[in-house]
Design a protein around this motif. Structure first.
Motif, short mmCIF file in Angstrom:
data_model
loop_
_atom_site.label_atom_id
_atom_site.label_comp_id
_atom_site.label_asym_id
_atom_site.label_seq_id
_atom_site.Cartn_x
_atom_site.Cartn_y
_atom_site.Cartn_z
N GLU A 32 0.69 -1.31 -0.07
CA GLU A 32 -0.01 -0.02 0.12
C GLU A 32 1.03 1.33 0.11
OE1 GLU A 32 0.10 -2.13 2.52
OE2 GLU A 32 -1.69 -3.35 2.27
N HIS A 33 2.23 1.19 0.05
CA HIS A 33 3.18 2.05 0.09
C HIS A 33 3.07 3.14 1.42
CE1 HIS A 33 4.07 2.44 -4.42
NE2 HIS A 33 4.08 1.03 -3.95
N HIS A 34 2.33 2.48 2.55
CA HIS A 34 1.76 3.34 3.83
C HIS A 34 3.06 2.66 4.59
CE1 HIS A 34 -2.54 4.02 2.87
NE2 HIS A 34 -1.68 4.82 2.24
N GLN A 35 3.93 1.96 4.61
CA GLN A 35 4.90 1.47 5.58
C GLN A 35 6.17 1.07 4.51
OE1 GLN A 35 3.85 -2.03 7.65
NE2 GLN A 35 2.05 -1.03 8.82
N LEU A 36 7.51 1.47 5.08
CA LEU A 36 8.58 1.13 4.52
C LEU A 36 9.55 0.57 5.51
CD1 LEU A 36 7.56 4.62 4.48
CD2 LEU A 36 9.33 4.89 2.86
N LEU A 37 10.34 -0.48 4.63
CA LEU A 37 11.34 -1.27 5.29
C LEU A 37 12.80 -0.58 5.02
CD1 LEU A 37 12.47 -3.55 6.95
CD2 LEU A 37 12.44 -4.89 4.71
N ILE A 38 13.32 0.19 6.05
CA ILE A 38 14.61 0.92 5.60
C ILE A 38 15.78 -0.15 6.30
CG2 ILE A 38 15.71 3.05 6.22
CD1 ILE A 38 13.11 4.39 6.78
N ILE A 39 16.66 -0.15 5.35
CA ILE A 39 17.55 -1.16 5.57
C ILE A 39 19.27 -0.31 5.34
CG2 ILE A 39 19.02 -3.34 5.06
CD1 ILE A 39 16.31 -4.15 3.53
N HIS A 40 20.07 -0.48 6.57
CA HIS A 40 21.33 0.33 6.11
C HIS A 40 22.42 -0.48 6.01
CE1 HIS A 40 18.81 3.37 8.14
NE2 HIS A 40 19.74 4.22 7.47
N THR A 41 23.07 -0.76 4.93
CA THR A 41 24.23 -1.46 4.73
C THR A 41 25.40 -0.83 4.40
OG1 THR A 41 23.84 -1.46 2.40
CG2 THR A 41 22.82 -3.24 3.73
N ALA A 42 26.73 -1.43 4.45
CA ALA A 42 27.90 -0.74 4.30
C ALA A 42 28.60 -1.65 3.38
CB ALA A 42 28.79 -0.80 5.61
#
Length: 289
Positions: free
Chosen positions: A246-256
């Motif tokens: 629904e584009h109302h929630q985001l999974l934010i992932i931080h990588t190096a």
């Protein structure tokens, strides 16, 4: 409130989950299948005694916020979440608006990310779930009371939250938060939560009010972000953003990137875990009201 049906539903939902389903180590051999009561209580942010009383059909009516936390801890689907609300005599959240209920599939992905910081946030920056690495990087936001987990609110009203970013990057973060909230409030004018957040920030932050008047609009996308961690130092991380259906929630992932200083420091952060994080509230000053 149907206490007997609620108790049965909670017991069966707990029994079908394994520790690995929720990102926990299996630990010692278990006598019965499923999660332990204390594990569900910990995931939901409630006392073990309170959860135990619910399973024994003698607990008080849970609040709507607690029902949302239980649905998340037990990895309930939308239909199961609605059933949980109905059993307590509550009306389920409307599905056509942005919900605080994180889909089990999204939580499954989050639980599998053991070596990189990741968290689920709403499109208006309310944190819904974090893995252990995210807590080690930015602090355990899920331990805060509901309404105090919003990244934009923390950035503008909590000086300690700003210290996670190098000074030269803070203006860009500020503009990004404001521009994202602009887009969300325009897209969902009937949702009172982002509108209330904007009203609060305009009244309490001169910086936010000034940027709001510039009427910039943008949504959160992939970028590179620098963190100034109090223990492992500066980390330059790639930020990937995955949208829910629904584009109302985001999974934010931080990588190096492998071979970089940030990669080595991220590995150190995984060893350090939740030790020696940002100063405790008493040392950081009062929590914004």
């Amino acid at each position: 409130m149907n206490r007997a049906e609620l108790a049965d539903f909670l017991r069966r939902s707990r029994a079908r989950l394994e520790p690995s389903d929720v990102g926990l180590a299996a630990g010692a051999r278990r006598r019965t299948p499923g999660l332990r009561r204390e594990e569900v209580a910990g995931l939901a942010g409630m006392s073990v005694d309170y959860y135990t009383r619910l399973e024994q059909a003698r607990g008080p009516r849970p609040s709507r916020q607690m029902l949302t936390a239980l649905a998340r801890a037990l990895r309930l689907t939308d239909d199961e979440r609605d059933h949980l609300f109905h059993l307590t005599g509550e009306e389920p959240p409307r599905r056509e608006t942005a919900s605080g209920h994180v889909r089990p599939g999204l939580l499954l992905v989050l639980d599998r990310l053991h070596d990189t910081p990741a968290q689920v946030v709403t499109d208006w920056s309310e944190v819904l779930a974090q893995n252990a690495m995210a807590k080690a990087l930015v602090g355990d936001l899920m331990s805060r009371p509901p309404g105090r987990r919003n990244l934009a609110r923390l950035f503008f009203l909590d000086p300690a939250a700003r210290e996670l970013f190098p000074p030269e990057d803070r203006p860009e973060h500020a503009r990004g938060h404001v521009a994202s909230l602009r887009a969300v409030t325009a897209a969902r004018p009937d949702d009172p939560r982002p509108a209330a957040l904007v009203a609060e920030l305009r009244s309490r932050s001169e910086e936010f009010a000034r940027l709001w008047e510039e009427h910039e609009v943008s949504l959160r996308r992939r970028n590179t972000k620098c963190f100034q961690h109090p223990v492992v130092g500066r980390l330059e991380l790639d930020c990937e953003v995955l949208l829910s259906h629904e584009h109302h929630q985001l999974l934010i992932i931080h990588t190096a990137r492998p071979g970089t200083d940030a990669h080595e420091r991220l590995n150190l952060l995984r060893v350090v875990g939740l030790q020696d994080l940002t100063p405790q509230p008493a040392a950081r000053g009062p929590e914004p009201a």
